[in-house]
Enzyme design. Structure first.
Site, PDB file in Angstrom:
ATOM      1  N   ARG A 101      11.047   5.590  29.916  1.00  0.00           N
ATOM      2  CA  ARG A 101      11.001   4.577  28.865  1.00  0.00           C
ATOM      3  C   ARG A 101       9.661   4.571  28.141  1.00  0.00           C
ATOM      4  NH1 ARG A 101      13.473   3.786  25.288  1.00  0.00           N
ATOM      5  NH2 ARG A 101      15.057   4.216  26.607  1.00  0.00           N
ATOM      6  N   LYS A 136      -4.470  -1.084   8.927  1.00  0.00           N
ATOM      7  CA  LYS A 136      -3.393  -1.945   9.419  1.00  0.00           C
ATOM      8  C   LYS A 136      -2.589  -1.158  10.456  1.00  0.00           C
ATOM      9  CE  LYS A 136      -2.905  -4.903   5.339  1.00  0.00           C
ATOM     10  NZ  LYS A 136      -2.012  -5.331   4.240  1.00  0.00           N
ATOM     11  N   LYS A 168     -16.104  -4.772   0.194  1.00  0.00           N
ATOM     12  CA  LYS A 168     -15.045  -5.539  -0.450  1.00  0.00           C
ATOM     13  C   LYS A 168     -15.637  -6.763  -1.143  1.00  0.00           C
ATOM     14  CE  LYS A 168     -11.464  -3.903   2.660  1.00  0.00           C
ATOM     15  NZ  LYS A 168     -10.231  -4.245   3.402  1.00  0.00           N
ATOM     16  N   GLU A 202     -14.504  -1.628  -3.228  1.00  0.00           N
ATOM     17  CA  GLU A 202     -13.220  -2.129  -3.708  1.00  0.00           C
ATOM     18  C   GLU A 202     -13.435  -2.891  -5.017  1.00  0.00           C
ATOM     19  OE1 GLU A 202      -9.652  -4.160  -1.388  1.00  0.00           O
ATOM     20  OE2 GLU A 202     -11.245  -5.592  -1.793  1.00  0.00           O
ATOM     21  N   ASP A 223      -7.861  -1.780  -6.683  1.00  0.00           N
ATOM     22  CA  ASP A 223      -6.859  -2.608  -6.013  1.00  0.00           C
ATOM     23  C   ASP A 223      -5.949  -3.325  -7.007  1.00  0.00           C
ATOM     24  OD1 ASP A 223      -5.604  -3.796  -3.776  1.00  0.00           O
ATOM     25  OD2 ASP A 223      -6.810  -5.609  -4.026  1.00  0.00           O
TER      26      ASP A 223
END
Length: 289
Positions: A101, A136, A168, A202, A223
């Site tokens: 598993r 992420k 940022k 950014e 962005d």
């Protein structure tokens, strides 16, 4: 494209041990029925996709049976079809059952990411624009999830905060506001970071992007700009860079918009979608009797 590589760094074996321990706990209660018996098994793909995680199978099962023998029939990063045999295993029956598993869970998760990445990379084929991941990722699985992105043909952005400096909005605001903050922040980072480290800024407006280029940023993350905006802005930023190398990256791009963004002149599209939105690829371990 060269095959992706997963180096077996010192932290990988303890991770594998911990993941096995999570499932086995104080011991597999079925092991007594299999004591001393040999076993053979193979893996099958139950859906089409891109296989990933095969490199983990042997080291994981060898923690349970050092004498285990494995033959990989499909390399990580290769496409598979439903019903295709992926690998063959031979070892102690108790070890095969105990590790099944954990091994499948890892491979199905990673194969799902590789499959989703490959689908997006295919949309960019011939454009010269690379697809990159983001930070992420699932805590504890970052190295493996980013490896899966590479197996799908994508590129890795930063592995972590120590790879490159990405300044940022909050960095710039706290460093003195966007107008003066970007220059001060870049200077501070360059004074303390190792010399090969890159500095990325950014930007959410054309003015912020221009300020970053003029302050000497190595890259600008644009962005949530629209493709039409980028077609006008990208040549302006490259002109401001005066011939020095400048990487222009688009983020906030939906998967269905890849083609529009790829024609805007950017170098890179970053997206979390292959990791955060992908379904697991269905794989199965079948025992041979």
């Amino acid at each position: 494209m060269p095959a992706a590589h997963l180096p077996f760094t010192p932290e990988l074996e303890p991770q594998l041990r911990a993941w096995l321990a999570e499932d086995i706990g104080r011991g597999d209660l079925t092991a007594a029925a299999l004591a001393g018996r040999p076993g053979r098994a193979h893996w099958l793909a139950k859906a089409p996709g891109v296989f990933c995680g095969g490199v983990l199978v042997e080291p994981l099962f060898r923690l349970l049976d050092p004498a285990l023998r494995l033959q990989l029939l499909v390399a990580d990063g290769e496409p598979v079809v439903a019903g295709q045999r992926l690998l063959e295993l031979e070892g102690g029956a108790a070890a095969l059952v105990a590790g099944e598993r954990t091994a499948l869970n890892l491979a199905m998760r990673l194969s799902g990411i590789a499959t989703a990445t490959a689908a997006l990379v295919a949309e960019l084929e011939g454009t010269g624009v690379r697809l990159a991941d983001t930070r992420k990722t699932t805590p504890g699985l970052r190295r493996l999830e980013k490896y899966a992105v590479r197996c799908g043909g994508g590129s890795n952005h930063r592995q972590g905060l120590d790879d490159a400096a990405m300044l940022k909005e909050n960095h710039l605001a706290w460093a003195g506001g966007v107008a003066g903050g970007v220059e001060a922040a870049i200077a501070a980072v360059r004074a303390h970071a190792p010399w090969p480290a890159r500095v990325i800024v950014e930007a959410e407006t054309a003015a912020e992007a221009a300020a970053a280029v003029q302050a000497g940023a190595d890259g600008v993350l644009l962005d949530e700009f629209l493709p039409a905006q980028l077609r006008q802005l990208v040549p302006e930023l490259r002109s401001l860079a005066g011939g020095r190398q400048l990487v222009l990256e688009a983020s906030g791009v939906q998967p269905e918009q890849l083609g529009d963004y790829a024609s805007s002149g950017i170098d890179l599209i970053s997206t979390s979608a292959p990791i955060t939105r992908s379904a697991w690829l269905d794989l199965s371990m079948r025992f041979d009797y």
